[in-house]
Scaffold this motif. Structure first.
Motif, PDB file in Angstrom:
ATOM      1  N   THR A  33     -10.019  -3.216   5.497  1.00 47.99           N
ATOM      2  CA  THR A  33      -9.211  -3.587   6.862  1.00 47.99           C
ATOM      3  C   THR A  33      -7.758  -3.537   6.414  1.00 47.99           C
ATOM      4  O   THR A  33      -6.991  -3.264   7.209  1.00 47.99           O
ATOM      5  CB  THR A  33      -9.484  -4.846   7.710  1.00 47.99           C
ATOM      6  N   THR A  34      -7.346  -3.562   5.276  1.00 51.42           N
ATOM      7  CA  THR A  34      -5.837  -3.509   4.934  1.00 51.42           C
ATOM      8  C   THR A  34      -5.781  -2.470   3.883  1.00 51.42           C
ATOM      9  O   THR A  34      -6.354  -2.221   2.595  1.00 51.42           O
ATOM     10  CB  THR A  34      -5.520  -4.803   4.109  1.00 51.42           C
ATOM     11  N   LEU A  35      -4.869  -1.427   4.364  1.00 52.44           N
ATOM     12  CA  LEU A  35      -4.632  -0.354   3.551  1.00 52.44           C
ATOM     13  C   LEU A  35      -3.359  -0.584   2.455  1.00 52.44           C
ATOM     14  O   LEU A  35      -2.306  -0.936   2.978  1.00 52.44           O
ATOM     15  CB  LEU A  35      -4.464   1.071   4.453  1.00 52.44           C
ATOM     16  N   TRP A  57       1.362   4.824  10.203  1.00 51.18           N
ATOM     17  CA  TRP A  57       0.094   4.258   9.519  1.00 51.18           C
ATOM     18  C   TRP A  57      -0.561   3.452  10.162  1.00 51.18           C
ATOM     19  O   TRP A  57      -1.834   3.490  10.327  1.00 51.18           O
ATOM     20  CB  TRP A  57       0.617   3.589   8.082  1.00 51.18           C
ATOM     21  N   LEU A  61      -4.207   4.421  12.319  1.00 54.26           N
ATOM     22  CA  LEU A  61      -5.406   3.859  11.515  1.00 54.26           C
ATOM     23  C   LEU A  61      -6.190   2.916  12.350  1.00 54.26           C
ATOM     24  O   LEU A  61      -7.091   2.629  11.544  1.00 54.26           O
ATOM     25  CB  LEU A  61      -5.045   3.621   9.959  1.00 54.26           C
ATOM     26  N   LYS A  62      -5.440   2.189  13.146  1.00 56.85           N
ATOM     27  CA  LYS A  62      -6.084   1.247  13.870  1.00 56.85           C
ATOM     28  C   LYS A  62      -7.462   1.471  14.394  1.00 56.85           C
ATOM     29  O   LYS A  62      -8.558   0.742  14.187  1.00 56.85           O
ATOM     30  CB  LYS A  62      -5.374   0.464  14.934  1.00 56.85           C
ATOM     31  N   ILE A  66      -8.436  -0.381  10.572  1.00 56.73           N
ATOM     32  CA  ILE A  66      -7.148  -0.850   9.551  1.00 56.73           C
ATOM     33  C   ILE A  66      -6.221  -1.578  10.446  1.00 56.73           C
ATOM     34  O   ILE A  66      -5.785  -1.390  11.585  1.00 56.73           O
ATOM     35  CB  ILE A  66      -6.043   0.175   8.952  1.00 56.73           C
ATOM     36  N   VAL A  69      -1.098  -2.561   6.799  1.00 57.11           N
ATOM     37  CA  VAL A  69      -0.767  -1.713   5.995  1.00 57.11           C
ATOM     38  C   VAL A  69       0.254  -2.591   4.874  1.00 57.11           C
ATOM     39  O   VAL A  69       1.359  -2.976   5.507  1.00 57.11           O
ATOM     40  CB  VAL A  69      -0.185  -0.344   6.679  1.00 57.11           C
ATOM     41  N   ASP A  90      -4.991   1.519  -2.720  1.00 53.56           N
ATOM     42  CA  ASP A  90      -6.057   2.322  -1.964  1.00 53.56           C
ATOM     43  C   ASP A  90      -5.521   3.977  -1.905  1.00 53.56           C
ATOM     44  O   ASP A  90      -6.249   4.564  -2.207  1.00 53.56           O
ATOM     45  CB  ASP A  90      -6.363   1.884  -0.719  1.00 53.56           C
ATOM     46  N   GLN A 234     -15.140   5.586   3.641  1.00 51.40           N
ATOM     47  CA  GLN A 234     -14.468   5.611   4.896  1.00 51.40           C
ATOM     48  C   GLN A 234     -13.983   7.162   4.893  1.00 51.40           C
ATOM     49  O   GLN A 234     -12.709   7.260   5.030  1.00 51.40           O
ATOM     50  CB  GLN A 234     -13.610   4.600   5.198  1.00 51.40           C
ATOM     51  N   LEU A 237     -11.344   7.857   7.658  1.00 48.97           N
ATOM     52  CA  LEU A 237     -10.270   7.175   7.431  1.00 48.97           C
ATOM     53  C   LEU A 237      -9.124   8.087   6.570  1.00 48.97           C
ATOM     54  O   LEU A 237      -8.120   8.181   6.716  1.00 48.97           O
ATOM     55  CB  LEU A 237     -10.496   6.004   6.787  1.00 48.97           C
TER      56      LEU A 237
END
Length: 330
Positions: A33-35, A57, A61-62, A66, A69, A90, A234, A237
């Motif tokens: 959930t955190t990029l 970003w 990406l939500k 995500i 970021v 990542d 993912q 993603l």
């Protein structure tokens, strides 16, 4: 004794399975959930900064889960890849050469898109004579660490001209340290990516004598690298990350002055210098990974010969996954 050991092993397996089922131990199937994105303070990688400044970003990406970021700055590619090896990134904007060494060391990641070509310059102090690569013998030269793009391009160019890298005192430095060192006359020359050459040139502490595109025409420079875990777990993603990256590069090519403003604000570097760098560099921002494969595979061969990959010559399949870019652009 044997029976008791078997019982203990079975009991441990049951307990381990229960812990994993409870979520106490992470598995490869977990979705992030955190990029976490790595990059370097170079105009080569301004796409990462543009996408962050424009909010792409996080906002785009939500829908893929995500909620946060995080961006991490590194002085050069090798330490950035060490961070990725340690599981702290990542996604990485990084030279195409450092992932070669890291993947040979076990990094689970692939190059999924291009970022730029060319874009580095050999800078020599004004009072130091330069008359071709042979005049570098016995000089002190600062550049990025072994396994970086600059290290690889420089050493290939020297060997192509019949010069052993051992004939030059090559010192590993980040861009800030090298700019300071040439200004203080602690080194005679340096080979650095933009915008460092413009910083040196405008300060009058060095002059450009050869660009990396002259050393090796149209060579790959930076690339977009994504972790294997993200690729497997993912893929949608990853598709969206590449769409954002392509959009950022299009934005830069269409709005170079705005890109310079974003880069200047992000790094604190002088705006006039950044504009000078973007106007005068020999590079280009690209997204297509297919354009970078030939020279990246040459990087792999050179790094193998230099002993950077532990005796392993990596293949295209080891380094690239172009399927995401192909799907997105199709």
């Amino acid at each position: 004794m044997i029976l008791r050991r078997d019982i203990l092993i079975a009991a441990f397996a049951v307990a381990l399975a229960a812990v994993i089922a409870l979520g106490c131990i992470g598995t490869d199937e977990e979705k992030i959930t955190t990029l976490r994105i790595g990059y370097q303070p170079s105009t080569h990688q301004v796409a990462a900064m543009v996408a962050m400044e424009e909010g792409w970003w996080l906002e785009e990406l939500k829908p893929f889960g995500i909620v946060k970021v995080e961006a991490f700055e590194f002085p050069s590619g090798p330490p950035e890849m060490q961070a990725m090896l340690g599981g702290h990134l990542d996604v990485a904007y990084v030279g195409a050469a450092p992932p070669i060494t890291a993947i040979s060391q076990g990094l689970d990641a692939k190059i999924v898109a291009g970022v730029n070509t060319n874009g580095s310059n050999l800078m020599v102090r004004p009072e130091v004579g330069y008359d071709g690569p042979h005049s570098l013998k016995q000089l002190t030269l600062g550049t990025f660490p072994p396994g970086s793009i600059q290290d690889t391009v420089l050493k290939k160019w020297l060997k192509d001209n019949g010069i052993s890298p051992e004939e030059i005192d090559i010192k590993s430095m980040g861009p800030g340290d090298a700019v300071t060192a040439i200004s203080a006359k602690r080194i005679d020359c340096c080979f650095l990516p933009t915008p460092a050459p413009s910083i040196i040139e405008l300060a009058g502490t060095g002059r450009s004598v050869v660009a990396s595109g002259e050393m090796w025409p149209d060579h790959a420079c930076c690339a977009l690298v994504v972790s294997g875990k993200l690729i497997r777990n993912q893929p949608e993603l990853v598709d969206e990350i590449i769409r954002i990256h392509i959009k950022a590069n299009q934005f830069i090519n269409e709005n170079p002055e705005r890109a310079a403003e974003i880069y200047s604000a992000k790094t604190g570097q002088d705006l006039a210098m950044v504009k000078h760098s973007i106007e005068h560099w020999d590079g280009g921002w690209i997204s297509d990974p297919h354009m970078t494969i030939p020279s990246t595979m040459e990087f792999a061969r050179i790094n193998y010969e230099l002993g950077y990959t532990g005796g392993r010559l990596l293949t295209e399949d080891d380094l690239f996954d172009t399927s995401f870019y192909d799907r997105v652009t199709r």
